[in-house]
Design a protein around this motif. Structure first.
Motif, PDB file in Angstrom:
ATOM      1  N   LYS A 167       0.838  -1.198   0.000  1.00  0.00           N
ATOM      2  CA  LYS A 167       0.000   0.000   0.000  1.00  0.00           C
ATOM      3  C   LYS A 167       0.878   1.254   0.000  1.00  0.00           C
ATOM      4  O   LYS A 167       2.042   1.212   0.405  1.00  0.00           O
ATOM      5  CB  LYS A 167      -0.904   0.014   1.235  1.00  0.00           C
ATOM      6  N   VAL A 168       0.305   2.370  -0.428  1.00  0.00           N
ATOM      7  CA  VAL A 168       1.034   3.634  -0.454  1.00  0.00           C
ATOM      8  C   VAL A 168       0.192   4.725   0.205  1.00  0.00           C
ATOM      9  O   VAL A 168      -1.027   4.583   0.355  1.00  0.00           O
ATOM     10  CB  VAL A 168       1.412   4.043  -1.895  1.00  0.00           C
ATOM     11  N   ALA A 169       0.839   5.803   0.585  1.00  0.00           N
ATOM     12  CA  ALA A 169       0.167   6.915   1.284  1.00  0.00           C
ATOM     13  C   ALA A 169      -0.074   8.053   0.299  1.00  0.00           C
ATOM     14  O   ALA A 169       0.791   8.903   0.083  1.00  0.00           O
ATOM     15  CB  ALA A 169       1.021   7.396   2.455  1.00  0.00           C
ATOM     16  N   ILE A 170      -1.259   8.068  -0.323  1.00  0.00           N
ATOM     17  CA  ILE A 170      -1.555   9.091  -1.329  1.00  0.00           C
ATOM     18  C   ILE A 170      -2.663  10.052  -0.889  1.00  0.00           C
ATOM     19  O   ILE A 170      -2.967  10.995  -1.607  1.00  0.00           O
ATOM     20  CB  ILE A 170      -1.933   8.459  -2.683  1.00  0.00           C
ATOM     21  N   ASP A 171      -3.262   9.812   0.279  1.00  0.00           N
ATOM     22  CA  ASP A 171      -4.292  10.713   0.808  1.00  0.00           C
ATOM     23  C   ASP A 171      -3.664  11.556   1.914  1.00  0.00           C
ATOM     24  O   ASP A 171      -3.077  11.016   2.853  1.00  0.00           O
ATOM     25  CB  ASP A 171      -5.469   9.907   1.341  1.00  0.00           C
ATOM     26  N   HIS A 172      -3.806  12.862   1.798  1.00  0.00           N
ATOM     27  CA  HIS A 172      -3.088  13.762   2.703  1.00  0.00           C
ATOM     28  C   HIS A 172      -3.988  14.880   3.201  1.00  0.00           C
ATOM     29  O   HIS A 172      -5.027  15.187   2.609  1.00  0.00           O
ATOM     30  CB  HIS A 172      -1.887  14.406   1.982  1.00  0.00           C
ATOM     31  N   VAL A 173      -3.533  15.503   4.282  1.00  0.00           N
ATOM     32  CA  VAL A 173      -4.101  16.761   4.765  1.00  0.00           C
ATOM     33  C   VAL A 173      -2.928  17.716   4.918  1.00  0.00           C
ATOM     34  O   VAL A 173      -2.025  17.483   5.729  1.00  0.00           O
ATOM     35  CB  VAL A 173      -4.824  16.584   6.112  1.00  0.00           C
ATOM     36  N   LEU A 174      -2.928  18.763   4.118  1.00  0.00           N
ATOM     37  CA  LEU A 174      -1.882  19.786   4.195  1.00  0.00           C
ATOM     38  C   LEU A 174      -2.479  21.028   4.837  1.00  0.00           C
ATOM     39  O   LEU A 174      -3.468  21.586   4.344  1.00  0.00           O
ATOM     40  CB  LEU A 174      -1.333  20.130   2.807  1.00  0.00           C
ATOM     41  N   ALA A 175      -1.888  21.463   5.939  1.00  0.00           N
ATOM     42  CA  ALA A 175      -2.374  22.632   6.666  1.00  0.00           C
ATOM     43  C   ALA A 175      -1.317  23.726   6.637  1.00  0.00           C
ATOM     44  O   ALA A 175      -0.104  23.437   6.708  1.00  0.00           O
ATOM     45  CB  ALA A 175      -2.715  22.267   8.114  1.00  0.00           C
ATOM     46  N   ASP A 176      -1.760  24.942   6.532  1.00  0.00           N
ATOM     47  CA  ASP A 176      -0.858  26.100   6.627  1.00  0.00           C
ATOM     48  C   ASP A 176       0.023  25.946   7.864  1.00  0.00           C
ATOM     49  O   ASP A 176      -0.447  25.515   8.920  1.00  0.00           O
ATOM     50  CB  ASP A 176      -1.708  27.377   6.716  1.00  0.00           C
ATOM     51  N   ARG A 177       1.297  26.293   7.733  1.00  0.00           N
ATOM     52  CA  ARG A 177       2.249  26.083   8.835  1.00  0.00           C
ATOM     53  C   ARG A 177       1.898  26.873  10.090  1.00  0.00           C
ATOM     54  O   ARG A 177       2.410  26.585  11.174  1.00  0.00           O
ATOM     55  CB  ARG A 177       3.657  26.465   8.377  1.00  0.00           C
ATOM     56  N   ARG A 178       0.987  27.836   9.983  1.00  0.00           N
ATOM     57  CA  ARG A 178       0.554  28.583  11.166  1.00  0.00           C
ATOM     58  C   ARG A 178      -0.474  27.808  11.985  1.00  0.00           C
ATOM     59  O   ARG A 178      -0.794  28.194  13.116  1.00  0.00           O
ATOM     60  CB  ARG A 178      -0.039  29.935  10.740  1.00  0.00           C
ATOM     61  N   ILE A 179      -1.018  26.746  11.416  1.00  0.00           N
ATOM     62  CA  ILE A 179      -2.054  25.950  12.065  1.00  0.00           C
ATOM     63  C   ILE A 179      -1.425  24.805  12.846  1.00  0.00           C
ATOM     64  O   ILE A 179      -0.529  24.113  12.338  1.00  0.00           O
ATOM     65  CB  ILE A 179      -3.035  25.382  11.009  1.00  0.00           C
ATOM     66  N   ALA A 180      -1.867  24.594  14.074  1.00  0.00           N
ATOM     67  CA  ALA A 180      -1.385  23.461  14.870  1.00  0.00           C
ATOM     68  C   ALA A 180      -2.161  22.207  14.470  1.00  0.00           C
ATOM     69  O   ALA A 180      -3.374  22.246  14.264  1.00  0.00           O
ATOM     70  CB  ALA A 180      -1.565  23.739  16.358  1.00  0.00           C
ATOM     71  N   ILE A 181      -1.436  21.098  14.349  1.00  0.00           N
ATOM     72  CA  ILE A 181      -2.045  19.811  13.985  1.00  0.00           C
ATOM     73  C   ILE A 181      -2.040  18.941  15.235  1.00  0.00           C
ATOM     74  O   ILE A 181      -1.008  18.459  15.684  1.00  0.00           O
ATOM     75  CB  ILE A 181      -1.270  19.150  12.833  1.00  0.00           C
TER      76      ILE A 181
END
Length: 311
Positions: free
Chosen positions: A274-288
């Protein structure tokens, strides 16, 4: 044989580190870099067992090159200071809306997302999930009509409006499209969310569609922005890393879950890589604050659920 294996893996690691992506199947093959990294331990172990000095040195260099690219994904990072609204974002590729509507609505009720991205979302699926109460749980929506892989939707707990600048659709008929929207949060704040669905990276014209569909996504900066969905790209693709470098952070990578694989699952052998092709990219100002993958029956993708804290 060990030398041949080390040489082949050295070429793989070199291409990955260089960022050069030849069109001849490399765009698919590079997705499996974590498996190549694990394979590099085989000649390393044999070289140590055989006490073959030159081979051991070469194998160590190759394994080290892979470690530099892969291991950071399993190490959690810190977060910027953030004391703003907390948002839970769910994104799911529905595989031509094959997921049972009741299963999807149950997942929304259980995991309580504030923003929901749905990809490969058909009009029939829309009718069924809204009949089952999705519009009650998330009353605001923007839907991009389409059949099979083209359709998308964003549902939200908070008011939505179309993005100020729409994202250009791929110039290839029948290709998936991105859907941007602006969420109005309590207190008058706004944040932009993009339901991402990039073309698949395959040979021929679809390679051009894939790269251009990633490059069409907006760079970070200005209004807070979150991109979530099916990027059809891994962190080993230079085109995705270039997008992240504009000012995003990958939620799985930040939380030390960057090796959580998301595709393909449906009707595939259990041991199929399997591969990791689904992502969530958040602005670097946002805490994850959290990230997890979700299993929904009858789709080949894992969904994602991310908890974000705005500054």
């Amino acid at each position: 044989m060990l030398w041949l294996l080390v040489a082949a893996l050295a070429g793989w690691a070199g291409l990955r580190l260089s960022g050069w992506e030849p069109k001849f199947f490399w765009s698919q093959l590079v997705s499996f870099t974590p498996y190549a990294a694990a394979l590099s331990l085989v000649p390393l172990g044999f070289a140590a067992f055989l006490r073959a000095g030159p081979l051991l040195v070469a194998a160590l260099i190759v394994t080290g090159a892979f470690a530099v690219t892969v291991l950071p994904r399993a190490v959690p990072e810190g977060n910027p200071p953030a004391e703003g609204p907390v948002l839970r974002v769910m994104a799911v590729n529905l595989l031509h809306s094959s997921v049972l509507p009741s299963v999807l609505v149950d997942a929304v009720e259980r995991d309580r997302p504030d923003v929901l991205h749905l990809l490969e979302f058909t009009n029939l699926m829309r009718e069924r999930v809204e009949e089952l109460g999705l519009a009650r749980l998330l009353p605001y929506r923007i839907v991009l009509p389409g059949t099979e892989s083209e359709g998308a939707a964003i549902y939200s707990r908070y008011p939505l409006r179309p993005a100020d600048v729409p994202i250009a659709a791929p110039a290839f008929k029948g290709s998936p499209r991105h859907l941007p929207a602006v969420v109005s949060l309590p207190g008058g704040r706004e944040a932009e969310f993009v339901a991402v669905h990039a073309c698949a990276p395959s040979e021929g014209w679809r390679t051009a569609c894939w790269a251009s569909s990633i490059r069409a996504l907006p760079s970070a900066g200005g209004r807070l922005r979150v991109l979530a969905g099916d990027f059809n790209s891994t962190l080993d693709h230079a085109v995705l890393r270039d997008l992240i470098a504009t000012g995003y952070r990958d939620a799985a990578d930040v939380t030390g879950k960057g090796l959580s694989m998301t595709w393909p699952y449906y009707e595939q052998p259990r041991l199929f890589p399997k591969v990791a092709i689904d992502h969530v990219l958040a602005d670097r100002r946002i805490a994850i604050r959290g990230f997890q993958t979700l299993r929904l029956p009858r789709t080949d993708h894992r969904g994602t659920l991310t908890e974000l804290v705005l500054p």
